[in-house]
Each structure stands twice: as structure tokens, then as C-alpha cells.
Design a protein around this motif. Structure first.
Motif: not given
Length: 401
Positions: A163-189
Motif C-alpha cells: 500500500d505504501l513504499i517510502i524511500v529514505t535515500a536520495a533516488a536518481w530514478d524510479i525502478p520498475p520494481s517500485w511501481i510494480d510493487g504498489l497496489t493499484p491505489t498505492g503510494r510511493l514517497v
């Protein structure tokens, strides 16, 4: 440093209560669940070697691990930043949450927010860091949080979707695993970095991609492993450097250094200089050839470069010229006026483009939260949107309202 009645007080419970009050006052905490989490988690147990007054300070980080040169590889983030990101996340009881980049205390806050029916997993690429997080979580009474040693670039697919993925390091890109790992209503911070400018962005799913719901200032140590930044940095001379993570931007150290020896061209916008964080984001995402100019204090004191470059300033570069933002006192604009300093053969053209952007922002977008950012996974759309930020896995775009 937060204000408390007795500066000699070192009782963690007293300091924690003062921290929560101060976070409310500074709009770090805006909801009761986040306030309750910060009031409950014994933050000092996640930094047992640090002074307790530092641990509970709103804006100070605590080093966790450094490399042989003293560069910070992992820190316990400042309480204010953690609170802002958790408010962005909108955590609800029963959620399944994945934290990428582990220090322990943020996972404990998440555990409080998702409750007994929820699940929290925290992952880190560094064994020292994840083992330390495990010990601290156990000592603080959060054995239910699962710790995983892995490269966060790949997520933790065996427990997806989240439902939520929260990243606590500065990211240069957003890999497919983060998007694919979300539910249809999930949120990425995620603290997303573009050309040295980092914002914590709350993204929601939008078809195959992501769309921002909010963004905020952020500062984190960079991602390690496969997700490490693809960034170039050139030294023009001692104390002056230019960096860019856009592969299309030419960085010719010798030519740009020669430009610095040419007479400077000053151009003034006639517009007020305020909300510099919003202006910085706008410039970074709209300059046609963006970079970031850095200058050391002694260089600024000699008058070679303006003070705006002390902590990095958005720059517009060509093969042999560059321009960057500055300011001057001007009562007619309410205190300060924004302007441009340019050097090199193309100084006039670069200054014209830069000043045009300063005026456009002041006229049309001078407010907080004016940007909507999107992340479009590869393959990139055709034709590309205006001023796209190209990454290995996708494209970042921004529209301004």
C-alpha cells in the motif's frame, strides 16, 4: 535547536514531548496518528551513542555509518523531515508498508501507524546498517518489523504488493520494481533528485506511471548499488565546480573555467526574489541545459562567484558559457530582486533565457505547490513532453499551474 524550559533537561520523555510540540508548531506534524507515533517511539534507542538532545532535535541528523573519507553513507534523518514524509504518505491502519533505506526509527513510526493488523518491511543494501536497525528495533520493542538485506533497487517482491513504499535515500530514478510493487491505489514517497535538487515527492499510481500529490524540501544521503546516481561533476578551478545528471548537457571544464575569467554580465528581472525553494525547482526543471554551480566560501569572499552558489544554485550552461541566479536588495520588489550572472561568449543568450524564466515564474507560478510531476516508465512517450528529465527506467515531466 528546539526551545525547552530547562536547557539542562536530558530526560528522553521530556525531550520527546517537546519535540512533538515543536513539530506541530512547525507544521511537520499535521495529524493525530503521526503525533501519536512520534510521542510513542523511544527515538533515543535508535541512536544510543548520540547525545539525547541531538536525537530529539527537529532538524539535526545523527550519523550511522561513514566511509573511509568521512562521507556519510547512512544517517538517522532529522525528525522534522521524517514527520513531513510520513504525513505525505498518509499511512492508515492495516497497510502493508515497505521502507527502502533502513535506520530503524522510521520503521518503528510506520509500525505504530499501520498497527497490529499492518505489516512493515525495511530493506537496506548495507549489512552493518540493517543489522544495527534489527538490534535497535528489538531493543525498542518492535520485533514485528521485518528487516531485509538487499539492494533496494529491486524492492522486496516476495511480500508485494504494498500500500505504501517510502524511500529514505536520495533516488536518481524510479525502478520498475517500485511501481510494480504498489497496489493499484498505492503510494510511493521518494526523495527524487534532479541535477542536485532533491524533493520528497508523494506519488500515486496513474495508469502505468505515477503522478505527484505533494512535494517538499528534502536532503538525504544518495542511493547505493544499482540505483546510484548517474552524475558528472567537473572542477573549473579550486573551489568552483559544476555538476549535472543530464547526459545531454556538455560539461567542458576548461571552456567553462575560461568563461569565468571573462567579464560578468548582470541582468535583473524586476521581479521579487522569494520562495527560493519553489523557484529552484522551477528553474531546474525548465532550463534547457541545466546544471548546478557550487562555490566555496573563499571564492565567494573574493567576489569571483555570488553567494547563491555556496550551497549550489541552478545554472544554465553551454559548451563555453554559463549563467546562474543571484539577487540584490530592491525595495521596489519588496526586499530583494532576482537576477542573473552570466559569463562567456554566450553570456547574453543564456542570461536572456534565464531572466525569461525568472519573470515567467514570478508572473504565473509564484506560489507553493504549483508543480505536478509525473513519472512515465519506459518506453518514453513520443513526442516527448517539453523539457523531459530522461532516466534509465523512465522520464520525469513537470507541469506548472
Amino acid at each position: 535547536m528546539m526551545a525547552i524550559d530547562d536547557s539542562t533537561v536530558r530526560d528522553p520523555d521530556v525531550l520527546r514531548a517537546a519535540m512533538v510540540r515543536a513539530l506541530r508548531d512547525q507544521d511537520g506534524i499535521r495529524s493525530e496518528p503521526v503525533a501519536a507515533a512520534f510521542a510513542t517511539v523511544p527515538r533515543h534507542l535508535f541512536a544510543p551513542d548520540a547525545p539525547v538532545e541531538v536525537v530529539y532535535d527537529l532538524h539535526r541528523t545523527v550519523p550511522v555509518k561513514q566511509d573511509e573519507n568521512g562521507l556519510e553513507l547512512s544517517v538517522m534523518s532529522a525528525a522534522h523531515l521524517q514527520a513531513v514524509m510520513l504525513e505525505q504518505a498518509g499511512v492508515e491502519p492495516g497497510m502493508r508498508a515497505l521502507e527502502i533505506g533502513s535506520g530503524g526509527v522510521n520503521a518503528a513510526y510506520l509500525a505504530e501507524l499501520v498497527g497490529k493488523q499492518g505489516e512493515v518491511i525495511t530493506v537496506d543494501i548495507d549489512r552493518d546498517v540493517i543489522d544495527r536497525a534489527r538490534r535497535c528495533l528489538d531493543d525498542a520493542g518492535y520485533p514485528q518489523v521485518r528487516t531485509v538485506l538487499a539492494d533496494g533497487e529491486g524492492g522486496v517482491p516476495d511480500s508485494a504488493p504494498y500500500d505504501l513504499i517510502i524511500v529514505t535515500a536520495a533516488a536518481w530514478d524510479i525502478p520498475p520494481s517500485w511501481i510494480d510493487g504498489l497496489t493499484p491505489t498505492g503510494r510511493l514517497v521518494v526523495p527524487l533528485t534532479v541535477c542536485g535538487t532533491t524533493r520528497s515527492i508523494a506519488f500515486d499510481r496513474d495508469g502505468e506511471g505515477l503522478v505527484s500529490r505533494s512535494y517538499s524540501l528534502a536532503r538525504f544521503v544518495p542511493m547505493q548499488g544499482e540505483g546510484a546516481a548517474k552524475e558528472r561533476k567537473v572542477m573549473l578551478r579550486g573551489g568552483v565546480a559544476v555538476q549535472s545528471d543530464d547526459a545531454r548537457v556538455t560539461l567542458d571544464a576548461q571552456a567553462l573555467n575560461s568563461a569565468l575569467d571573462t567579464p560578468r554580465l548582470d541582468r535583473w528581472s524586476g521581479e521579487a526574489y522569494d520562495q527560493p525553494d519553489e523557484l529552484e525547482l522551477y528553474l531546474t526543471l525548465n532550463l534547457s541545459s541545466p546544471a548546478r554551480l557550487h562555490a566555496a566560501n573563499d571564492v565567494v569572499e573574493r567576489g569571483l562567484v555570488e553567494a547563491s552558489a555556496l550551497f549550489g544554485v541552478p545554472a544554465l550552461v553551454s559548451e563555453d558559457s554559463f549563467a546562474y541566479r543571484t539577487r540584490r536588495e530592491n525595495a521596489a520588489t519588496g526586499g530583494f530582486e532576482s537576477g542573473v550572472v552570466a559569463h562567456g561568449p554566450d553570456a547574453q543568450a543564456l542570461a536572456d533565457e534565464y531572466v525569461t524564466l525568472l519573470r515567467r515564474w514570478a508572473r504565473d507560478h509564484r506560489r507553493r505547490g504549483a508543480a505536478t510531476l509525473r513519472y512515465l516508465p519506459n518506453p518514453a512517450p513520443a513526442p516527448l513532453p517539453r523539457n523531459p528529465v530522461l532516466r534509465r527506467h523512465g522520464t520525469v515531466t513537470a507541469t506548472w499551474h
